[in-house]
Enzyme design. Structure first.
Site, PDB file in Angstrom:
ATOM      1  N   LEU A 165      13.189   0.166  11.806  1.00 15.53           N
ATOM      2  CA  LEU A 165      12.416   0.400  12.874  1.00 15.53           C
ATOM      3  C   LEU A 165      11.032   1.240  12.331  1.00 15.53           C
ATOM      4  N   SER A 214       5.419  -3.978   3.480  1.00 19.31           N
ATOM      5  CA  SER A 214       4.808  -5.207   3.339  1.00 19.31           C
ATOM      6  C   SER A 214       3.213  -5.221   3.044  1.00 19.31           C
ATOM      7  N   THR A 234       7.407 -13.079  -2.221  1.00 16.14           N
ATOM      8  CA  THR A 234       6.127 -13.134  -2.098  1.00 16.14           C
ATOM      9  C   THR A 234       5.278 -14.086  -3.270  1.00 16.14           C
ATOM     10  N   ASP A 235       4.345 -14.954  -3.013  1.00 20.18           N
ATOM     11  CA  ASP A 235       3.447 -15.289  -3.842  1.00 20.18           C
ATOM     12  C   ASP A 235       2.750 -14.447  -4.940  1.00 20.18           C
ATOM     13  N   GLU A 236       2.763 -13.001  -4.241  1.00 18.74           N
ATOM     14  CA  GLU A 236       1.898 -12.131  -5.078  1.00 18.74           C
ATOM     15  C   GLU A 236       2.620 -11.772  -6.320  1.00 18.74           C
ATOM     16  N   TYR A 251       2.558  -2.957  -4.366  1.00 25.77           N
ATOM     17  CA  TYR A 251       3.385  -3.753  -3.323  1.00 25.77           C
ATOM     18  C   TYR A 251       4.105  -5.113  -4.077  1.00 25.77           C
ATOM     19  N   LYS A 269       7.772  -5.739  -5.042  1.00 26.48           N
ATOM     20  CA  LYS A 269       8.508  -7.293  -4.915  1.00 26.48           C
ATOM     21  C   LYS A 269       8.932  -8.005  -6.346  1.00 26.48           C
ATOM     22  N   LEU A 301      -4.805  -9.268   8.023  1.00 27.24           N
ATOM     23  CA  LEU A 301      -6.132  -9.897   8.199  1.00 27.24           C
ATOM     24  C   LEU A 301      -6.338 -10.688   9.937  1.00 27.24           C
ATOM     25  N   TYR A 348     -13.503  -7.278   3.285  1.00 29.96           N
ATOM     26  CA  TYR A 348     -13.548  -6.502   1.869  1.00 29.96           C
ATOM     27  C   TYR A 348     -14.511  -7.259   0.739  1.00 29.96           C
ATOM     28  N   ARG A 376      -6.805 -17.056   0.285  1.00 31.24           N
ATOM     29  CA  ARG A 376      -5.406 -17.021   0.511  1.00 31.24           C
ATOM     30  C   ARG A 376      -5.023 -18.462   1.237  1.00 31.24           C
ATOM     31  N   ASP A 427     -14.483  -3.030  -1.357  1.00 31.96           N
ATOM     32  CA  ASP A 427     -13.286  -3.956  -1.717  1.00 31.96           C
ATOM     33  C   ASP A 427     -12.172  -3.245  -2.039  1.00 31.96           C
ATOM     34  N   ARG A 428     -10.994  -4.007  -1.770  1.00 30.21           N
ATOM     35  CA  ARG A 428      -9.707  -3.392  -2.144  1.00 30.21           C
ATOM     36  C   ARG A 428      -9.692  -3.352  -3.659  1.00 30.21           C
ATOM     37  N   GLY A 444      -8.119  -3.638  -7.137  1.00 34.42           N
ATOM     38  CA  GLY A 444      -7.309  -4.781  -7.822  1.00 34.42           C
ATOM     39  C   GLY A 444      -6.983  -5.897  -7.014  1.00 34.42           C
TER      40      GLY A 444
HETATM   41  P1  NAD Z   1       6.548  -6.692   8.206  1.00 35.71           P
HETATM   42  O1  NAD Z   1       6.106  -5.211   7.701  1.00 35.71           O
HETATM   43  O2  NAD Z   1       5.990  -6.944   9.538  1.00 35.71           O
HETATM   44  O3  NAD Z   1       8.146  -6.116   8.588  1.00 35.71           O
HETATM   45  C1  NAD Z   1       9.032  -5.494   7.817  1.00 35.71           C
HETATM   46  C2  NAD Z   1      10.183  -5.055   8.550  1.00 35.71           C
HETATM   47  O4  NAD Z   1      11.032  -4.367   7.792  1.00 35.71           O
HETATM   48  C3  NAD Z   1       9.792  -4.242   9.792  1.00 35.71           C
HETATM   49  O5  NAD Z   1      10.468  -4.461  10.898  1.00 35.71           O
HETATM   50  C4  NAD Z   1      10.339  -2.667   9.275  1.00 35.71           C
HETATM   51  O6  NAD Z   1      10.790  -1.841  10.371  1.00 35.71           O
HETATM   52  C5  NAD Z   1      11.539  -3.248   8.242  1.00 35.71           C
HETATM   53  N1  NAD Z   1      12.076  -2.486   7.332  1.00 35.71           N
HETATM   54  C6  NAD Z   1      11.124  -1.563   6.397  1.00 35.71           C
HETATM   55  N2  NAD Z   1      11.790  -0.736   5.622  1.00 35.71           N
HETATM   56  C7  NAD Z   1      12.964  -1.112   6.120  1.00 35.71           C
HETATM   57  C8  NAD Z   1      14.217  -0.231   5.575  1.00 35.71           C
HETATM   58  N3  NAD Z   1      14.395   0.707   4.591  1.00 35.71           N
HETATM   59  N4  NAD Z   1      15.567  -0.563   6.116  1.00 35.71           N
HETATM   60  C9  NAD Z   1      15.397  -1.434   7.073  1.00 35.71           C
HETATM   61  N5  NAD Z   1      14.541  -1.959   7.692  1.00 35.71           N
HETATM   62  C10 NAD Z   1      13.189  -1.682   6.956  1.00 35.71           C
HETATM   63  O7  NAD Z   1       6.612  -7.515   7.087  1.00 35.71           O
HETATM   64  P2  NAD Z   1       6.771  -9.048   7.343  1.00 35.71           P
HETATM   65  O8  NAD Z   1       4.973  -9.445   7.005  1.00 35.71           O
HETATM   66  O9  NAD Z   1       7.327  -9.639   8.424  1.00 35.71           O
HETATM   67  O10 NAD Z   1       7.243  -9.505   5.858  1.00 35.71           O
HETATM   68  C11 NAD Z   1       8.840  -9.668   5.889  1.00 35.71           C
HETATM   69  C12 NAD Z   1       9.277 -10.009   4.174  1.00 35.71           C
HETATM   70  O11 NAD Z   1       8.552 -11.383   3.990  1.00 35.71           O
HETATM   71  C13 NAD Z   1       8.611  -8.924   3.455  1.00 35.71           C
HETATM   72  O12 NAD Z   1       9.815  -8.616   2.152  1.00 35.71           O
HETATM   73  C14 NAD Z   1       7.697  -9.642   2.596  1.00 35.71           C
HETATM   74  O13 NAD Z   1       7.341  -8.895   1.301  1.00 35.71           O
HETATM   75  C15 NAD Z   1       7.811 -11.015   2.776  1.00 35.71           C
HETATM   76  N6  NAD Z   1       6.528 -11.851   2.759  1.00 35.71           N
HETATM   77  C16 NAD Z   1       5.629 -11.697   3.775  1.00 35.71           C
HETATM   78  C17 NAD Z   1       4.613 -12.584   3.819  1.00 35.71           C
HETATM   79  C18 NAD Z   1       3.427 -12.473   4.824  1.00 35.71           C
HETATM   80  O14 NAD Z   1       2.395 -13.038   4.748  1.00 35.71           O
HETATM   81  N7  NAD Z   1       3.440 -11.308   5.743  1.00 35.71           N
HETATM   82  C19 NAD Z   1       4.315 -13.674   2.780  1.00 35.71           C
HETATM   83  C20 NAD Z   1       5.456 -13.865   1.903  1.00 35.71           C
HETATM   84  C21 NAD Z   1       6.625 -12.886   1.698  1.00 35.71           C
HETATM   85  O1  DAU Z   2       0.625 -13.719  -0.016  1.00 36.48           O
HETATM   86  C1  DAU Z   2       1.735 -13.153   0.686  1.00 36.48           C
HETATM   87  C2  DAU Z   2       1.257 -11.691   1.106  1.00 36.48           C
HETATM   88  O2  DAU Z   2       0.381 -11.948   2.245  1.00 36.48           O
HETATM   89  C3  DAU Z   2       2.351 -10.904   1.493  1.00 36.48           C
HETATM   90  O3  DAU Z   2       3.324 -10.877   0.273  1.00 36.48           O
HETATM   91  C4  DAU Z   2       2.127  -9.456   2.072  1.00 36.48           C
HETATM   92  O4  DAU Z   2       3.064  -9.075   2.611  1.00 36.48           O
HETATM   93  C5  DAU Z   2       0.954  -9.823   3.194  1.00 36.48           C
HETATM   94  O5  DAU Z   2       0.688  -8.622   3.733  1.00 36.48           O
HETATM   95  C6  DAU Z   2      -0.147 -10.623   2.638  1.00 36.48           C
HETATM   96  O6  DAU Z   2      -0.786  -9.876   1.712  1.00 36.48           O
HETATM   97  P1  DAU Z   2      -2.402  -9.947   1.675  1.00 36.48           P
HETATM   98  O7  DAU Z   2      -2.938  -8.782   1.020  1.00 36.48           O
HETATM   99  O8  DAU Z   2      -3.155 -11.148   1.171  1.00 36.48           O
HETATM  100  O9  DAU Z   2      -2.952  -9.928   3.092  1.00 36.48           O
HETATM  101  P2  DAU Z   2      -3.696  -9.104   4.232  1.00 36.48           P
HETATM  102  O10 DAU Z   2      -3.703  -9.715   5.604  1.00 36.48           O
HETATM  103  O11 DAU Z   2      -3.637  -7.680   3.972  1.00 36.48           O
HETATM  104  O12 DAU Z   2      -5.172  -9.642   3.436  1.00 36.48           O
HETATM  105  C7  DAU Z   2      -5.550 -11.015   3.551  1.00 36.48           C
HETATM  106  C8  DAU Z   2      -6.817 -10.857   2.560  1.00 36.48           C
HETATM  107  O13 DAU Z   2      -7.876 -10.306   3.561  1.00 36.48           O
HETATM  108  C9  DAU Z   2      -7.066 -10.141   1.662  1.00 36.48           C
HETATM  109  O14 DAU Z   2      -7.860 -10.853   0.583  1.00 36.48           O
HETATM  110  C10 DAU Z   2      -7.600  -8.782   1.783  1.00 36.48           C
HETATM  111  C11 DAU Z   2      -8.712  -9.312   3.011  1.00 36.48           C
HETATM  112  N1  DAU Z   2      -8.682  -8.365   4.079  1.00 36.48           N
HETATM  113  C12 DAU Z   2      -7.621  -7.830   4.594  1.00 36.48           C
HETATM  114  C13 DAU Z   2      -7.839  -6.815   5.687  1.00 36.48           C
HETATM  115  C14 DAU Z   2      -6.584  -6.150   6.273  1.00 36.48           C
HETATM  116  C15 DAU Z   2     -10.072  -7.997   4.412  1.00 36.48           C
HETATM  117  O15 DAU Z   2     -11.122  -8.552   4.053  1.00 36.48           O
HETATM  118  N2  DAU Z   2     -10.199  -7.218   5.459  1.00 36.48           N
HETATM  119  C16 DAU Z   2      -9.105  -6.513   6.099  1.00 36.48           C
HETATM  120  O16 DAU Z   2      -9.469  -5.392   7.072  1.00 36.48           O
END
Ligand code: NAD
Ligand code: DAU
Length: 339
Positions: A35, A85, A125-127, A153, A157, A193, A210, A217, A275-276, A278
């Site tokens: 949590l 994440s 992740t694809d990242e 990040y 991963k 986002l 950004y 994406r 911009d972010r 990198g």
């Molecule tokens: P999230 O940040 O919403 O959730 C992460 C969860 O992990 C939270 O409930 C947090 O409390 C828990 N957590 C964090 N550190 C912990 C620890 N040390 N021990 C136990 N629990 C812990 O993340 P998400 O977006 O649901 O992503 C889940 C997984 O999927 C991640 O591994 C992420 O890299 C991967 N992923 C995410 C996306 C995406 O678009 N969100 C895409 C591809 C892969």
């Molecule tokens: O591709 C999978 C990944 O997708 C996961 O592994 C990550 O956990 C997940 O967070 C996500 O990463 P991104 O960096 O692509 O997601 P995010 O939602 O942070 O940003 C999506 C795009 O939008 C990215 O190009 C940055 C841009 N952005 C993001 C935010 C938060 C903005 O332009 N403005 C914003 O405020």
């Protein structure tokens, strides 16, 4: 079967818990989550009503705790979602990403090895593949694309993925890895986002984009990610990596404009900000392997998944308002205040 779902109080993990409870009534699900700011027990509220579900609070990097849990529970399958994440947070403070994403993973691997789990699945992740050029729309990430990370990040991963594969090669641990593109859908934390756009637009607040908003994406509705992982843990080949994505590439600006239009909000809310660092240009998945080997097909396209997602946020205002009215306000001020 008894399945350990780590990180199940977060966005994708919780959706996976619900997916498994709905589709596999015979299985028992134990959720382990410590949590963090991203974990939310409200998200699991309905799962607590199911006798096949249990929640345990704990840190995946806490070796003694994890080993005790594995000894007691005798899990058949481990699915590791637990991670830090958010890319922007990793740029501010990388260390916790190493601790959770790398050391947490190796702790789980050691426990899986010692207690003989039948399958360890790593949610990656694809990242880890880095990015593709914007002007080469013919290029996609395949499972053979070299690891080439950009952010703290994605580096953490990728390191975890390499450990998972090493435990297979060295110790014969039965592992699989999935690498998915960007998810969206219910219970998505509003720092990301799509939920950020929806929640801010509903409150008539500016939408920070950004750079130029040209970054691309590849968006996948979260339920389709869950169905893919479910297939991999049951039918996937041990030692293999599977890419997951549904060919839904959009520029960030297209995503913002689509959502504003759907909500009837003006494009004047769009604010271009620094911009972010990198910033990866384009992600795009080639899902041929999982489609042909396991017969996976996504149910949603971007055009069908976005209205469902918007409806969910409209009908669950309390869920996201509780988040944005709490500690998240300080986060937003810190990250965007002087941007
Ligand atoms: P999230 O940040 O919403 O959730 C992460 C969860 O992990 C939270 O409930 C947090 O409390 C828990 N957590 C964090 N550190 C912990 C620890 N040390 N021990 C136990 N629990 C812990 O993340 P998400 O977006 O649901 O992503 C889940 C997984 O999927 C991640 O591994 C992420 O890299 C991967 N992923 C995410 C996306 C995406 O678009 N969100 C895409 C591809 C892969
Ligand atoms: O591709 C999978 C990944 O997708 C996961 O592994 C990550 O956990 C997940 O967070 C996500 O990463 P991104 O960096 O692509 O997601 P995010 O939602 O942070 O940003 C999506 C795009 O939008 C990215 O190009 C940055 C841009 N952005 C993001 C935010 C938060 C903005 O332009 N403005 C914003 O405020």
């Amino acid at each position: 079967m008894k399945i350990l779902v780590t990180g199940g109080a977060g966005f994708i993990g919780a959706n996976f818990v619900y997916y498994e409870l709905e589709h596999h009534h015979e299985d028992e699900i134990v959720c382990l989550d410590n949590l963090t700011y991203a974990g939310n027990l409200e998200t699991l509220k309905e799962a607590f009503d199911n006798p096949k579900f249990r929640f345990v609070k704990g840190d995946i990097a806490d070796r003694e705790f994890v080993f005790d849990l594995f000894e007691k529970e005798k899990f058949d399958i481990v699915v590791n979602f637990a991670a830090e994440s958010h890319v922007d947070r990793s740029i501010e403070d990388p260390e916790i990403f190493v601790k959770t994403n790398v050391m947490g993973t190796t702790t789980l691997l050691d426990a899986a090895k010692k207690y003989g789990v039948k399958r360890y699945h790593q949610v990656s992740t694809d990242e880890v593949y880095g990015d593709l050029p914007l002007d080469r729309t013919d290029l996609f990430f395949t499972e053979e694309t070299p690891i080439h990370t950009s952010s703290p990040y994605s580096s953490a991963k990728a390191a975890a993925d390499l450990f998972v594969l090493a435990y297979h090669r060295t110790y014969g641990l039965p592992v699989t890895i999935s690498r998915c593109s960007n998810n969206y859908g219910p219970y998505h934390f509003p720092e990301k986002l799509i939920p950020l756009i929806i929640s801010r637009a509903l409150n008539d607040e500016t939408i920070p984009v950004y750079g130029t908003g040209e970054n691309v994406r590849d968006w996948l509705y979260v339920e389709d990610h869950c169905s893919a992982i479910d297939l991999i843990i049951r039918n996937g080949r041990v030692g293999e990596v599977y890419n997951i994505g549904g060919h839904n590439e959009r520029t960030n600006l297209e995503v913002v404009k689509t959502i504003l239009r759907a909500l009837g909000k003006p494009e004047t809310l769009i604010t271009f900000v620094t911009d972010r660092k990198g910033h990866d240009l384009r992600y795009a998945i080639d899902p041929t392997k999982i489609e042909t080997e396991l017969g996976w097909k996504p149910k949603y396209t971007f055009d069908t998944g976005i209205p469902v997602t918007i409806d969910w946020y409209l009908n669950h205002r309390e869920w996201w308002e509780n988040i944005i009215n709490g500690e998240y306000q300080n986060y937003y001020e810190k990250m965007y205040g002087n941007r």
